[in-house]
Write an enzyme that holds these catalytic residues in place. Structure first.
Site, mmCIF file in Angstrom:
data_model
loop_
_atom_site.group_PDB
_atom_site.id
_atom_site.type_symbol
_atom_site.label_atom_id
_atom_site.label_comp_id
_atom_site.label_asym_id
_atom_site.label_seq_id
_atom_site.Cartn_x
_atom_site.Cartn_y
_atom_site.Cartn_z
ATOM 1 N N ASP A 11 -1.912 0.966 8.990
ATOM 2 C CA ASP A 11 -1.807 0.911 7.532
ATOM 3 C C ASP A 11 -2.590 -0.300 7.052
ATOM 4 O OD1 ASP A 11 -1.038 1.295 4.942
ATOM 5 O OD2 ASP A 11 1.021 0.620 5.227
ATOM 6 N N ASP A 105 -5.737 4.973 3.468
ATOM 7 C CA ASP A 105 -5.507 3.714 4.171
ATOM 8 C C ASP A 105 -4.480 3.814 5.284
ATOM 9 O OD1 ASP A 105 -3.264 4.012 2.533
ATOM 10 O OD2 ASP A 105 -3.001 1.860 2.375
ATOM 11 N N GLU A 106 -4.197 5.016 5.713
ATOM 12 C CA GLU A 106 -3.108 5.179 6.669
ATOM 13 C C GLU A 106 -3.410 6.334 7.621
ATOM 14 O OE1 GLU A 106 1.551 5.731 6.130
ATOM 15 O OE2 GLU A 106 0.501 5.405 4.263
HETATM 16 MG MG LIG Z 1 -1.458 0.392 2.959
#
Ligand SMILES: [Mg+2]
Length: 465
Positions: A11, A105-106
């Site tokens: 993350d 983002d993950e």
């Molecule tokens: Mg994040």
């Protein structure tokens, strides 16, 4: 649950805000809030400097402004976020062919699917530290937090533990000790509403949850949520990491102008979408077995939930009923930005181009918003705060604020020191959208860093028309 810590969850830290700080040197170390800039907007990401003031994702922008008035409020540059995301996902694919992105983002990575390697916790920790250093280099400074464990559930929880810029590897066998004392909200999918229901019956921690009978939780939360919560509270999770594949499907989706939290309204939308999907299946003489509901939260986190039927169908009633059931099992969180209904598992003779011509399909609705050509004469509202711009004489910069027919630009980039600001007429022909271009016109409201030598920007005073 596996016997090795081989499910990795990565993350990126405060992703949108970190990209902005990277590209805007004057904002480094200062509070930055990215989100819907209008009065009804919601915070997508707050930098850690803004979180100190209590600003959180999903918070109403009006509240964020009250808590942290000196922050820079930016409307987001999705091209820049996508570019950084692609670098990170590319690096993850060097770790393993099995990478499952959850959002920009993950992602989950299955370390056991790659080349045979040492999966002892110490070896995994070393490998992750190399991975994180590479990501920082590749993205020119973005940091990631990583959790590695024996399941998706525990990997996701572990990535929070040393956040930001940290790694936590859960040694196999220690899952329950780690999970038990945590708040129930540590379990993904347990939002504030579910947590409140549980709190009223005295359930606060995961250990409390484990002490309850499954029947009681099913009565309280419904059968799908109740059962899944019982399993997850025991760290019982064997969901595989699934790489994204091109699947043949018929789907309809729509982006809302404002995040929708009203369940009744969403139910009506989902019902209509299921009927449209059924209609298109019938026109194409198709049927499918897997019904999927796609949702995107205010922070662009995107999830799909599916259910597979005993046999293929094109019945509007059956599709609507199944899509509704998937929605009922979904936590609406801070509101949904997008909803979609799809059917896959179609017969092989499906013509691919059947779906290309349909204007109802929006694969990337944001692209369409961002690619809109600008009007012939620009007004202040065409310059959204944070957007990249280029000036014939001053070079590259970003919109610091706009209003009353003017636009203020700070001339700096990721490669320069903090730069000066200059103000122009909004229709100044020497000024054009930069690399990412101005994002969708919104109510202009400038960042107002209080101690900036350039004084107060002209933003937040109207649309300048
Ligand atoms: Mg994040």
């Amino acid at each position: 649950m596996r016997t090795t810590a081989s499910v990795l969850h990565l993350d990126l830290d405060a992703f949108f805000a970190s990209v902005e700080q990277r590209d805007k040197p004057s904002l480094r170390g200062r509070p930055v809030i990215v989100g819907g800039i209008g009065q009804r907007g919601v915070v997508s990401t707050a930098s850690y400097e803004a979180r100190v003031h209590g600003v959180r994702s999903a918070m109403r922008m009006a509240e964020a402004r009250a808590r942290c008035p000196h922050a820079a409020f930016l409307s987001g540059r999705f091209d820049a976020y996508r570019e950084a995301s692609a670098l990170v996902m590319g690096r993850l694919r060097q770790e393993s062919p099995l990478v499952e992105p959850l959002s920009l983002d993950e992602a989950f990575v299955d370390l056991a699917a790659g080349e045979e390697s040492d999966l002892s916790p110490d070896a995994v920790l070393d490998r992750v530290e190399t991975l994180r250093a590479d990501i920082r280099d590749l993205t020119e400074g973005l940091t990631a937090s990583v959790g590695v464990a024996s399941s998706k559930l525990m990997a996701k929880i572990a990535s929070e533990i040393r956040k930001p810029d940290g790694t936590f590897v859960v040694a196999p066998g220690t899952e329950l000790d780690l999970l038990g004392p945590m708040q129930v909200t540590a379990i993904p999918g347990v939002g504030p509403a579910t947590a409140e229901r549980l709190r009223r019956v005295g359930v606060v921690t995961v250990d409390d949850l484990r002490a309850r009978e499954e029947d009681e939780l099913v009565r309280l939360l419904g059968s799908a949520s109740g059962r899944s919560l019982v399993r997850l509270s025991r760290a019982d999770d064997d969901r595989p990491v699934v790489a994204e594949r091109e699947a043949k499907s018929v789907s309809v989706e729509d982006t809302f102008a404002d995040d929708v939290t009203d369940r009744a309204r969403l139910e009506a939308v989902v019902e209509r979408m299921a009927r449209r999907v059924a209609d298109r299946l019938r026109r194409g003489q198709l049927s499918g077995r897997t019904v999927t509901l796609k949702i995107r939260y205010h922070d662009f986190e995107t999830h799909t939930r599916s259910t597979t039927l005993a046999g293929p169908t094109d019945s509007p009633t059956i599709l609507a009923r199944n899509a509704q059931a998937l929605l009922a099992a979904t936590d609406l969180g801070g509101g949904l930005r997008l909803v979609g209904v799809g059917v896959s598992g179609l017969a092989d003779w499906v013509q691919d181009d059947l779906f290309d011509s349909d204007a109802d399909d929006h694969d990337e609705p944001l692209d369409e918003l961002l690619d809109e050509p600008g009007p012939a004469t620009r007004t202040a509202s065409d310059w959204s705060p944070g957007a990249d711009v280029h000036h014939r004489d001053h070079g590259d910069g970003w919109v610091w604020g706009a209003g009353l027919g003017r636009v203020t630009v700070r001339f700096e980039t990721r490669l320069t020191p903090p730069g000066p600001v200059h103000t122009f007429a909004a229709d100044d022909p020497a000024l054009e959208p930069g690399h990412a271009g101005p994002t969708r016109p919104r109510t202009p409201l400038a960042a107002e860093p209080g101690d900036d030598p350039a004084g107060t920007p002209p933003g937040s005073l109207g649309d300048g028309r």
